[in-house]
Every structure is written in C-alpha cells, then in structure tokens.
Design a protein around this motif. Sequence first.
Motif, PDB file in Angstrom:
ATOM      1  N   UNK A  37      13.038  -6.572   8.023  1.00 39.14           N
ATOM      2  CA  UNK A  37      12.541  -6.032   6.821  1.00 39.14           C
ATOM      3  C   UNK A  37      11.929  -4.593   6.963  1.00 39.14           C
ATOM      4  N   UNK A  38      11.843  -4.015   5.730  1.00 42.68           N
ATOM      5  CA  UNK A  38      11.302  -2.830   5.712  1.00 42.68           C
ATOM      6  C   UNK A  38       9.890  -2.661   5.261  1.00 42.68           C
ATOM      7  N   UNK A  39       8.795  -2.326   5.861  1.00 44.36           N
ATOM      8  CA  UNK A  39       7.533  -2.271   5.249  1.00 44.36           C
ATOM      9  C   UNK A  39       7.173  -0.873   4.674  1.00 44.36           C
ATOM     10  N   UNK A  40       6.111  -0.796   3.965  1.00 42.64           N
ATOM     11  CA  UNK A  40       5.909   0.535   3.361  1.00 42.64           C
ATOM     12  C   UNK A  40       6.293   1.823   4.306  1.00 42.64           C
ATOM     13  N   UNK A  41       6.550   2.759   3.894  1.00 46.35           N
ATOM     14  CA  UNK A  41       6.718   4.096   4.657  1.00 46.35           C
ATOM     15  C   UNK A  41       6.516   5.135   3.700  1.00 46.35           C
ATOM     16  N   UNK A 101      12.110   6.142  13.475  1.00 45.74           N
ATOM     17  CA  UNK A 101      11.225   4.998  13.621  1.00 45.74           C
ATOM     18  C   UNK A 101      10.149   4.938  12.544  1.00 45.74           C
ATOM     19  N   UNK A 102       9.740   3.865  12.263  1.00 46.70           N
ATOM     20  CA  UNK A 102       8.428   3.761  11.378  1.00 46.70           C
ATOM     21  C   UNK A 102       7.382   4.465  11.749  1.00 46.70           C
ATOM     22  N   UNK A 103       6.771   5.500  10.818  1.00 49.80           N
ATOM     23  CA  UNK A 103       5.908   6.831  11.368  1.00 49.80           C
ATOM     24  C   UNK A 103       4.393   6.183  11.491  1.00 49.80           C
ATOM     25  N   UNK A 104       4.250   5.214  11.108  1.00 45.87           N
ATOM     26  CA  UNK A 104       2.706   4.678  11.318  1.00 45.87           C
ATOM     27  C   UNK A 104       2.719   3.925  12.565  1.00 45.87           C
ATOM     28  N   UNK A 154       0.477   5.288  16.417  1.00 45.41           N
ATOM     29  CA  UNK A 154      -0.288   4.275  17.230  1.00 45.41           C
ATOM     30  C   UNK A 154       0.499   4.091  18.590  1.00 45.41           C
ATOM     31  N   UNK A 155       1.439   5.232  18.918  1.00 48.33           N
ATOM     32  CA  UNK A 155       2.162   4.982  20.289  1.00 48.33           C
ATOM     33  C   UNK A 155       3.226   4.234  20.584  1.00 48.33           C
ATOM     34  N   UNK A 156       3.913   3.581  19.518  1.00 51.58           N
ATOM     35  CA  UNK A 156       5.199   2.891  19.720  1.00 51.58           C
ATOM     36  C   UNK A 156       6.159   3.643  20.348  1.00 51.58           C
ATOM     37  N   UNK A 157       6.926   3.055  21.132  1.00 47.26           N
ATOM     38  CA  UNK A 157       8.222   3.733  21.899  1.00 47.26           C
ATOM     39  C   UNK A 157       9.049   4.215  20.841  1.00 47.26           C
ATOM     40  N   UNK A 158       9.776   5.372  20.870  1.00 48.48           N
ATOM     41  CA  UNK A 158      10.618   5.776  20.212  1.00 48.48           C
ATOM     42  C   UNK A 158      11.930   4.998  20.037  1.00 48.48           C
TER      43      UNK A 158
END
Length: 198
Positions: free
Chosen positions: A28-32, A71-74, A78-82
Amino acid sequence: KRLSSEMIRDNALAISGLMDATQGGPWVKPYQPKGVWKELANQIGENKYRASKGSGLYRRSLYSYWKRTIPPPSMLTFDAAERTVCVVKRQSTSTPLQSLVLLNDPQYIEASRLLAARMLEETELDEQLRKGFRLATSRDPNANELNVIRSLFRSEKDRFESESEAADSFLKVGQYQVGDPLDPAEHAAMSVVANTLL
C-alpha cells in the motif's frame, strides 16, 4: 528507548483506532509529501505518486511500498534503513525534523483527530485527557503533566472558537471522517492535545 520508524507510525494508527490489521496482501502507499516522488522518480514508468485509498492508508508500515531510490520520507526521518545496502543495526538520531513530521505529516494529524474523538467519548475533561495520555504512554499522567495538557486544551479551544475556519481546516486533514459530528473547536483543540501526546 525510542520505537523504530515503522512502530512509531503503527503506534499512532493503533491508538487512534485507524489501523487496519489485515495480514498479507499487496503493498500500500501511505501519505507522502507532494512533489517528492516526481522530483526523484525517473521519467520512465510511474513518475506520479498515488496514495492508497480507504483502509490501504492505515495498513501496518510493513506493507508500505518502497522504491529503493525513493523510500518513504517520514520513515527515513525516523532512521529507517534506505535498503540500498544491508544494515545490521539502525542509527538512532534525534533531530528537529522528527518533531516536524509528528506535527505536520497528514498521517499523524489524522491519527490525532481520531485519537481526540476517542478521548471525547469521556464526559469530564480530566478523564478525556487521562484517557489520551494512557493510550499514548501506557501510564496515567502525574498532576503536573495533567495541568500542562489541560492548559494546552483550554488555550487551543479558545483559539479555535475565535478562528472557526482554522478549526475546520485542521479537521479536514486526511481522508478518514469521524462518524458523529463533534463540536469543531473542542475537537480541534483535543486533536492538538492528542498530537502533542503522540
């Protein structure tokens, strides 16, 4: 210890009552933020981001669509891996951008609106504030914390009562609509409190 990027979003969805906990299925594609995808996508193929509709916006972050180059900017904030290289352990940073995401991202504002609606189910103001605090932190507020959020609610309610257009605009963020109509100034003020708790 701070939650991971996916857990921060999932927690906001869960305590607001928005989360769709369906297991399996397609991404799914959340807000961006508008324009990010178009700016970074190549001109071949899908170069316009189309956010999901309905319950797709509220699926667990595990199901979020990732394009390696965008990748999702938000989540990155919060330090998600790229995902361009293997990462054994994620970084844990603390930046002003993280606060700005929680204050301005449509997903968190929408979750705040729904959390506020849950809080307003209680009849007394202090009970409303305690309910939101418990949902967000898993503990009761102490007297000082309760005074701070009570003061915030009252000042925001006064502001939204004098600026009804601001309240209406704030309450329109996101696709999800609250069922029973609530007093706009009260709902907007409680949404600010809920957003602060998040």
